[in-house]
Scaffold this active site. Structure first.
Site, PDB file in Angstrom:
ATOM      1  N   CYS A 255      -3.346  -4.170   6.012  1.00 46.78           N
ATOM      2  CA  CYS A 255      -2.213  -4.729   5.272  1.00 46.78           C
ATOM      3  C   CYS A 255      -0.931  -4.380   6.023  1.00 46.78           C
ATOM      4  O   CYS A 255      -0.960  -3.605   6.984  1.00 46.78           O
ATOM      5  CB  CYS A 255      -2.173  -4.117   3.873  1.00 46.78           C
ATOM      6  SG  CYS A 255      -1.930  -2.329   3.945  1.00 46.78           S
TER       7      CYS A 255
ATOM      8  N   CYS B 289       4.711   3.333   2.567  1.00 46.50           N
ATOM      9  CA  CYS B 289       4.746   1.874   2.427  1.00 46.50           C
ATOM     10  C   CYS B 289       5.894   1.479   1.492  1.00 46.50           C
ATOM     11  O   CYS B 289       6.057   2.084   0.421  1.00 46.50           O
ATOM     12  CB  CYS B 289       3.422   1.374   1.853  1.00 46.50           C
ATOM     13  SG  CYS B 289       3.472  -0.405   1.534  1.00 46.50           S
TER      14      CYS B 289
ATOM     15  N   GLU C 255      -1.113   9.176  -3.342  1.00 47.92           N
ATOM     16  CA  GLU C 255      -0.046   8.298  -3.851  1.00 47.92           C
ATOM     17  C   GLU C 255       0.380   8.724  -5.257  1.00 47.92           C
ATOM     18  O   GLU C 255       1.577   8.742  -5.580  1.00 47.92           O
ATOM     19  CB  GLU C 255      -0.520   6.842  -3.870  1.00 47.92           C
ATOM     20  CG  GLU C 255       0.584   5.892  -4.315  1.00 47.92           C
ATOM     21  CD  GLU C 255       0.094   4.463  -4.482  1.00 47.92           C
ATOM     22  OE1 GLU C 255      -0.813   4.037  -3.742  1.00 47.92           O
ATOM     23  OE2 GLU C 255       0.628   3.779  -5.372  1.00 47.92           O
TER      24      GLU C 255
ATOM     25  N   THR D  24      -0.901   1.547  -6.443  1.00 45.74           N
ATOM     26  CA  THR D  24      -0.882   0.210  -5.824  1.00 45.74           C
ATOM     27  C   THR D  24      -2.265  -0.339  -5.483  1.00 45.74           C
ATOM     28  O   THR D  24      -2.396  -1.529  -5.183  1.00 45.74           O
ATOM     29  CB  THR D  24      -0.067   0.250  -4.517  1.00 45.74           C
ATOM     30  OG1 THR D  24      -0.623   1.261  -3.679  1.00 45.74           O
ATOM     31  CG2 THR D  24       1.399   0.522  -4.782  1.00 45.74           C
TER      32      THR D  24
ATOM     33  N   CYS E 287      -0.521  -3.878  -5.303  1.00 41.76           N
ATOM     34  CA  CYS E 287       0.175  -4.603  -4.231  1.00 41.76           C
ATOM     35  C   CYS E 287      -0.548  -5.901  -3.860  1.00 41.76           C
ATOM     36  O   CYS E 287      -1.707  -6.114  -4.229  1.00 41.76           O
ATOM     37  CB  CYS E 287       0.326  -3.701  -3.011  1.00 41.76           C
ATOM     38  SG  CYS E 287      -1.182  -3.539  -2.068  1.00 41.76           S
TER      39      CYS E 287
ATOM     40  N   SER F  24     -10.791   5.974   0.766  1.00 44.86           N
ATOM     41  CA  SER F  24      -9.891   4.817   0.674  1.00 44.86           C
ATOM     42  C   SER F  24     -10.034   4.162  -0.698  1.00 44.86           C
ATOM     43  O   SER F  24     -11.073   3.564  -1.007  1.00 44.86           O
ATOM     44  CB  SER F  24     -10.231   3.813   1.782  1.00 44.86           C
ATOM     45  OG  SER F  24      -9.646   2.563   1.501  1.00 44.86           O
TER      46      SER F  24
HETATM   47  S1  SF4 Z   1       0.686  -0.367  -1.060  1.00 36.36           S
HETATM   48 FE1  SF4 Z   1      -0.598  -2.110  -0.429  1.00 36.36          FE
HETATM   49  S2  SF4 Z   1       0.515  -2.937   1.342  1.00 36.36           S
HETATM   50 FE2  SF4 Z   1       1.249  -0.842   1.032  1.00 36.36          FE
HETATM   51  S3  SF4 Z   1      -0.067   0.463   2.329  1.00 36.36           S
HETATM   52 FE3  SF4 Z   1      -0.952   0.453   0.277  1.00 36.36          FE
HETATM   53  S4  SF4 Z   1      -2.490  -1.189   0.377  1.00 36.36           S
HETATM   54 FE4  SF4 Z   1      -1.093  -1.511   2.082  1.00 36.36          FE
END
Ligand code: SF4
Length: 322
Positions: free
Chosen positions: A21, A105, A135, A173, A203, A231
């Protein structure tokens, strides 16, 4: 592991979009540019993206991966990963005089901004996400006294808030779109006045890869997802494929394909998580070609053209030619 020169699926169908991405591409390029500009070592806090292959390749070039900023020698350069960090990490890095480059990101940063805004306005924020994910830790750190984490629709009934009329939700996300919709529905039922910036923060890349794998699963006997076990978005792809009628497994690369998975499989689908490089997909396709697959094609569901600029620290250094 699969032996060569034995029969296999006759047809290979590749999901599109798949793989990198815009946020992952930017984060990986950030470390590469930092190495070009400054030379090794460049420290990276946590895995820059959740992919073993990517981390190994960058380590070969001189990136040193650490768990915490406190492991970075004073005054050295450190890159923060795509998953984002809390303000406390920025503060700790500043107190050690670290030179920082933030590869968070932009779509994660957007959620951080929402969290700060809702907290400043006195809302209790329900964060939908997975406990322990980097995150979630980074976002929660933006307003630790105001955020409660919810992982399932079932957990919603136990959520307690200061004022039911001042509740907001944000999301990680990389969640399952369908599962998150169920949790949001449960939240709306319990807190009718709940607000959010929009329906969720999942996202575009997560959403598009799930749309693609749903379609793929309907046409395949088996869907292989290339991605690492930590992941989040890759794990969700396996779940979505299974929910839509196909057997599915997560693999780091082609060497992990098991013979028993291929028994009776005529069409194998391949997709890859947002942090998995395309060369790993090519190696897997090659494996099936060697085993006799003659029909290899792509199933495109969505076109993507999202790109992000490199972090300003890198752009500034490129501009002055250091
Ligand atoms: S938020 Fe979405 S676009 Fe951004 S790094 Fe994570 S997976 Fe990729």
């Amino acid at each position: 592991m699969v032996e060569t020169a034995v029969s296999g699926p006759s047809r290979v169908l590749l999901a599109a979009p798949r793989g990198y991405c815009a946020g992952v591409d930017r984060a990986v390029q950030t470390v590469e540019r930092a190495l070009d500009l400054h030379g090794a070592p460049v420290y990276v806090r946590k895995e820059i993206v959740h992919n073993k292959h990517v981390v190994r390749e960058l380590a070969k070039r001189g990136a040193i991966f650490v768990e915490e900023e406190t492991e970075v020698p004073e005054g050295e350069m450190v890159v923060f990963s795509a998953h984002g960090v809390s303000p406390a990490v920025h503060d700790a890095a500043a107190s050690r005089q670290l030179r920082t480059i933030d590869a968070t990101c932009p779509l994660v940063t957007k959620v951080h901004v929402e969290a700060r805004r809702f907290a400043a306005d006195g809302y209790t924020i329900v964060m939908i996400g997975h406990e322990g994910h980097e995150e979630v830790e980074g976002t929660t750190g933006e307003a630790p006294g105001s955020i409660v984490l919810v992982q399932t629709a079932e957990e919603v009934k136990d959520v307690e808030v200061r004022d039911p009329d001042r509740v907001a939700f944000i999301t990680q996300t990389t969640l399952s779109v369908d599962e998150t919709a169920e949790i949001i529905a449960a939240l709306r039922a319990k807190f009718p006045a709940i607000v959010s910036s929009k329906s969720d923060d999942i996202c575009y890349a997560t959403t598009n890869r799930q749309i693609a794998v749903k379609q793929l699963a309907r046409e395949c006997d088996l869907v292989l997802v290339i991605g690492s076990t930590n992941s989040s978005n890759s794990n969700r792809l396996v779940e979505v494929a299974r929910e839509h009628g196909s057997a599915s497994h997560l693999i780091d690369n082609h060497t992990q394909v098991r013979e028993e998975w291929l028994d009776g499989v005529e069409t194998v689908g391949i997709t890859s998580g947002a942090s998995a490089p395309e060369e790993l997909v090519e190696q897997l396709v090659e494996l099936f070609r060697e085993r006799g697959a003659s029909d290899v094609s792509e199933l495109r569901t969505v076109d993507e053209d999202v790109r992000f600029m490199l972090p300003k620290e890198i752009r500034e250094q490129l501009a002055i030619g250091t």
